[in-house]
Design a protein around this motif. Structure first.
Motif, PDB file in Angstrom:
ATOM      1  N   MET A 169      79.784   6.553  57.919  1.00 51.71           N
ATOM      2  CA  MET A 169      79.299   7.606  59.204  1.00 51.71           C
ATOM      3  C   MET A 169      79.741   8.976  58.844  1.00 51.71           C
ATOM      4  O   MET A 169      79.279  10.007  59.256  1.00 51.71           O
ATOM      5  N   ALA A 170      81.206   8.679  59.507  1.00 56.25           N
ATOM      6  CA  ALA A 170      82.676   9.852  59.216  1.00 56.25           C
ATOM      7  C   ALA A 170      81.981  10.581  58.315  1.00 56.25           C
ATOM      8  O   ALA A 170      82.569  12.030  58.235  1.00 56.25           O
ATOM      9  N   GLN A 171      81.228  10.676  57.335  1.00 54.18           N
ATOM     10  CA  GLN A 171      81.357  11.590  56.302  1.00 54.18           C
ATOM     11  C   GLN A 171      80.637  12.465  56.687  1.00 54.18           C
ATOM     12  O   GLN A 171      80.445  13.822  56.054  1.00 54.18           O
ATOM     13  N   ASN A 172      79.436  12.392  57.685  1.00 50.71           N
ATOM     14  CA  ASN A 172      78.602  13.860  57.953  1.00 50.71           C
ATOM     15  C   ASN A 172      79.013  14.638  59.122  1.00 50.71           C
ATOM     16  O   ASN A 172      78.710  15.436  58.860  1.00 50.71           O
ATOM     17  N   LYS A 173      80.924  14.132  59.461  1.00 50.02           N
ATOM     18  CA  LYS A 173      81.836  14.513  60.304  1.00 50.02           C
ATOM     19  C   LYS A 173      80.517  15.284  61.146  1.00 50.02           C
ATOM     20  O   LYS A 173      81.126  16.567  62.177  1.00 50.02           O
ATOM     21  N   SER A 174      80.726  14.204  62.293  1.00 48.60           N
ATOM     22  CA  SER A 174      79.186  14.528  63.349  1.00 48.60           C
ATOM     23  C   SER A 174      79.741  14.115  64.482  1.00 48.60           C
ATOM     24  O   SER A 174      79.608  12.994  64.443  1.00 48.60           O
ATOM     25  N   ILE A 175      79.937  14.527  65.926  1.00 48.24           N
ATOM     26  CA  ILE A 175      79.602  13.999  66.913  1.00 48.24           C
ATOM     27  C   ILE A 175      78.482  12.975  67.642  1.00 48.24           C
ATOM     28  O   ILE A 175      78.712  12.318  67.898  1.00 48.24           O
ATOM     29  N   THR A 179      86.718  18.122  65.432  1.00 45.71           N
ATOM     30  CA  THR A 179      85.779  16.748  64.659  1.00 45.71           C
ATOM     31  C   THR A 179      86.464  15.743  64.058  1.00 45.71           C
ATOM     32  O   THR A 179      86.057  13.955  64.652  1.00 45.71           O
ATOM     33  N   ASN A 180      87.129  15.775  63.375  1.00 42.87           N
ATOM     34  CA  ASN A 180      88.296  15.639  62.649  1.00 42.87           C
ATOM     35  C   ASN A 180      89.323  13.939  63.344  1.00 42.87           C
ATOM     36  O   ASN A 180      89.539  13.113  63.893  1.00 42.87           O
ATOM     37  N   ILE A 181      89.243  14.388  64.284  1.00 39.63           N
ATOM     38  CA  ILE A 181      90.592  14.764  66.036  1.00 39.63           C
ATOM     39  C   ILE A 181      89.974  13.289  66.380  1.00 39.63           C
ATOM     40  O   ILE A 181      89.792  12.312  66.661  1.00 39.63           O
ATOM     41  N   VAL A 182      88.771  13.641  66.931  1.00 37.57           N
ATOM     42  CA  VAL A 182      87.809  12.347  67.579  1.00 37.57           C
ATOM     43  C   VAL A 182      87.558  11.495  66.761  1.00 37.57           C
ATOM     44  O   VAL A 182      87.476  10.618  67.114  1.00 37.57           O
TER      45      VAL A 182
END
Length: 205
Positions: free
Chosen positions: A92-98, A135-138
């Protein structure tokens, strides 16, 4: 062995879980005997094998188990739950989307509820991102707290609480007999007469 382990680990990166050889002096994760000396020495304690210790140090966030312990249903389920949670998060994180993170959290919130309600709420706050972080930090903050959440086995009490919350959403549509049936299943699970999968299959979770 320590140096050899470090050399091996340099070439390992993208993994989601670790299964090691049970009762191995190098790979055991709990009951490796520690001797006071080299020859015919008494056992002075138990520890983690050298290779296993290096694996844990190198991948502190990953589920790690011995093959033999995975014959235990509860341990096996916990291991694979954490493994797939990590795998699905990374995907999921590959999308870099909140937005994708919020969807992921919503999908797993009752699983989190069963493990640790305090950390579930903390994960929800991270997703809300009131501080307007990048987003990366979140994503990084969320992952770290999610790993903490899966650090211990969930209790039956927490699982039953989670199932009760889920059932509450549609209990008004259930007949009296259906309500009694679900509650009886929860009691049987609490008493160790059935596995929780019997409840999950009914609630479709």
């Amino acid at each position: 062995m320590k140096k050899y382990s470090q050399e091996i680990l340099k070439d390992i990166s993208d993994i989601d879980g670790i299964i090691l050889k049970g009762r191995s002096p190098s790979c055991g994760i709990k009951d490796v005997k520690v001797y006071s000396g080299m020859e015919k020495s008494p056992v002075i304690g138990k520890s983690m094998g050298l290779f296993a210790a290096e694996m844990e140090k190198h991948f502190p966030y990953l589920p790690i188990e011995e093959e033999g312990r995975l014959t235990n249903l509860i341990i096996r389920e916990h291991f694979f739950t954490k493994l797939y949670a990590i795998f699905n998060f990374k995907k999921m994180a590959q999308n870099k989307s909140i937005k994708k993170l919020a969807d992921y959290h919503a999908k797993n919130k009752y699983l989190y509820f069963a493990y640790n309600q305090t950390l579930k709420n903390k994960l929800g706050s991270i997703v809300a991102n009131h501080e307007k972080l990048e987003t990366n930090i979140v994503l990084d903050n969320y992952f770290k707290e999610m790993v903490k959440l899966f650090s211990n086995l969930p209790s039956k009490k927490n699982y039953i609480n989670a199932y009760q919350h889920i059932f509450g959403y549609f209990s008004k549509f259930a007949s009296k007999e259906e309500k009694v049936f679900i509650l009886q299943l929860m009691e049987k699970y609490r008493d160790g007469k059935i596995d929780k999968s019997a409840i999950a299959s009914i609630l479709k979770v």
